[in-house]
Design an enzyme around this catalytic site. Structure first.
Site, PDB file in Angstrom:
ATOM      1  N   LYS A 105       0.877  -1.176   0.000  1.00 38.20           N
ATOM      2  CA  LYS A 105       0.000   0.000   0.000  1.00 38.20           C
ATOM      3  C   LYS A 105       0.912   1.222   0.000  1.00 38.20           C
ATOM      4  O   LYS A 105       1.179   1.829   1.042  1.00 38.20           O
ATOM      5  CB  LYS A 105      -0.920  -0.046   1.214  1.00 38.20           C
ATOM      6  CG  LYS A 105      -2.206   0.719   1.009  1.00 38.20           C
ATOM      7  CD  LYS A 105      -3.248   0.323   2.019  1.00 38.20           C
ATOM      8  CE  LYS A 105      -4.364   1.329   2.104  1.00 38.20           C
ATOM      9  NZ  LYS A 105      -5.052   1.617   0.842  1.00 38.20           N
TER      10      LYS A 105
HETATM   11  N1  PXG Z   1      -7.599  -2.354  -2.819  1.00 40.24           N
HETATM   12  C1  PXG Z   1      -6.975  -1.173  -2.927  1.00 40.24           C
HETATM   13  C2  PXG Z   1      -6.138  -0.904  -4.113  1.00 40.24           C
HETATM   14  C3  PXG Z   1      -7.082  -0.228  -1.898  1.00 40.24           C
HETATM   15  O1  PXG Z   1      -6.441   0.936  -2.003  1.00 40.24           O
HETATM   16  C4  PXG Z   1      -8.557  -1.741  -0.723  1.00 40.24           C
HETATM   17  C5  PXG Z   1      -8.388  -2.647  -1.756  1.00 40.24           C
HETATM   18  C6  PXG Z   1      -9.393  -2.145   0.453  1.00 40.24           C
HETATM   19  O2  PXG Z   1      -8.565  -2.488   1.552  1.00 40.24           O
HETATM   20  P1  PXG Z   1      -9.050  -2.274   3.047  1.00 40.24           P
HETATM   21  O3  PXG Z   1      -7.909  -2.726   3.866  1.00 40.24           O
HETATM   22  O4  PXG Z   1      -9.357  -0.818   3.192  1.00 40.24           O
HETATM   23  O5  PXG Z   1     -10.255  -3.116   3.233  1.00 40.24           O
HETATM   24  C7  PXG Z   1      -7.882  -0.497  -0.780  1.00 40.24           C
HETATM   25  C8  PXG Z   1      -7.989   0.514   0.313  1.00 40.24           C
HETATM   26  C9  PXG Z   1     -10.471   5.962  -1.451  1.00 40.24           C
HETATM   27  C10 PXG Z   1      -9.349   5.124  -0.923  1.00 40.24           C
HETATM   28  O6  PXG Z   1     -10.403   7.195  -1.312  1.00 40.24           O
HETATM   29  C11 PXG Z   1      -9.512   3.767  -0.753  1.00 40.24           C
HETATM   30  C12 PXG Z   1      -8.467   2.977  -0.269  1.00 40.24           C
HETATM   31  C13 PXG Z   1      -7.293   3.580   0.001  1.00 40.24           C
HETATM   32  C14 PXG Z   1      -7.141   4.935  -0.177  1.00 40.24           C
HETATM   33  C15 PXG Z   1      -8.167   5.732  -0.625  1.00 40.24           C
HETATM   34  O7  PXG Z   1     -11.414   5.393  -2.011  1.00 40.24           O
HETATM   35  N2  PXG Z   1      -8.737   1.637  -0.136  1.00 40.24           N
END
Ligand code: PXG
Length: 289
Positions: A149
């Protein structure tokens, strides 16, 4: 708003990072997005663990222990009186030269912002999200590994631009082999009967924490869960498709590439999981005190 930078809580106007920070110059850094529900930080330890794995993967040494990072998150929430909200935890490579060399950056910057959250419009949770598959591929794992990430989200931003230009808010990204990876900021699940299927991380999915929670909850509700390779065929022919993420939580998909999925709106399995997830957010988390 008070912003945490390297151990200090600063007024927003004084919370500044150098223009020579490699987080800005090269997207060199890692981050987490974390939710606060009912005065508790949701799945904080899992986020801190993933932050440290992301940092390790880019050879970035976080200058704090996991315990101290977790404490700093709680402290920042408390200082901002966040009862329900969203925390952005960022570690940048720090100040360096105008060259790429990360080893010349001596002091990583730890930044914590505790604020509100922009969810999808409420009505979309009932109506279902419309999404499209896009041409921008998920990174090859030997390029920027999608498990990291990192602050380098340009690939996801390009995918998001395609979605927005197509008149929808989210998209499905395929990996270089053409298999379904995930959405631009969410993981994806397919429902087929009593079986939930989500792509394995090697297909280009982030190890999403909401994804993980759903995989743990589903068997308690009588569903089977499998990580498996998915193609667009599996999406178009699914009973239900839903996305999971810290910001989105669990949201049903009604339409993909202008094709209705199932009945064209979120199905009963998605709704049941979303309800259970909401209950879970009430009873778990690290208290802000
Ligand atoms: N895939 C990706 C590429 C992400 O960035 C998720 C899956 C979901 O992971 P979690 O751990 O949150 O269940 C993410 C995380 C936005 C935003 O503004 C979303 C994420 C990160 C940064 C910004 O939509 N999601």
């Amino acid at each position: 708003m008070k912003i945490y930078i390297n151990g200090k809580l600063l007024d927003e106007k004084n919370a500044k990072i150098s223009v020579f920070d490699h987080g800005l110059l090269y997207g060199d850094g890692v981050f987490e997005g974390i939710r606060v529900y009912h005065n508790k930080v949701f799945t904080l330890d899992r986020h801190v663990d993933r932050l440290f794995r992301s940092a390790r993967a880019i050879a970035l040494e976080i200058p704090m222990s996991k315990e101290d990072i977790a404490k700093a998150v709680v402290r920042t929430c408390k200082a901002n009186k966040v009862e329900n909200g969203y925390v952005r935890l960022v570690v940048t490579r720090g100040v360096g030269t105008l060259g790429l060399n990360p080893y010349l950056c001596k002091e990583p910057q730890v930044i914590i912002i505790a604020a509100g959250i922009q969810l999808y419009p409420v009505e979309l949770y009932k109506k279902g999200l419309s999404i499209v598959t896009v041409g921008t591929m998920r990174n090859h794992p030997e390029a920027i590994n999608p498990r990291i990430k990192s602050l380098n989200y340009l690939n996801n931003v390009l995918a998001k631009i395609e979605a927005l230009n197509a008149g929808v808010m989210e998209c499905v990204m395929l990996n270089p082999q053409g298999y379904v990876a995930e959405a631009s900021g969410d993981n994806i699940f397919v429902v087929r009967g009593d079986l939930l299927v989500t792509p394995p991380v090697w297909c280009g999915a982030l190890e999403g924490i909401t994804r993980e929670v759903v995989m743990e909850m589903a068997p308690e509700l009588g569903y089977r869960v499998k990580e498996d390779v998915l193609t667009r065929y599996d999406l178009y022919t699914a009973d239900e498709v839903f996305l999971t993420g810290t910001a989105a939580e669990i949201i049903g998909v009604g339409v993909i590439d202008k094709r209705p999925i199932g009945k064209g709106k979120p199905g009963p399995v998605t709704s049941q999981l979303a309800d259970r997830f909401k209950e879970y957010t009430k009873v778990t988390g690290t208290p802000i005190k």
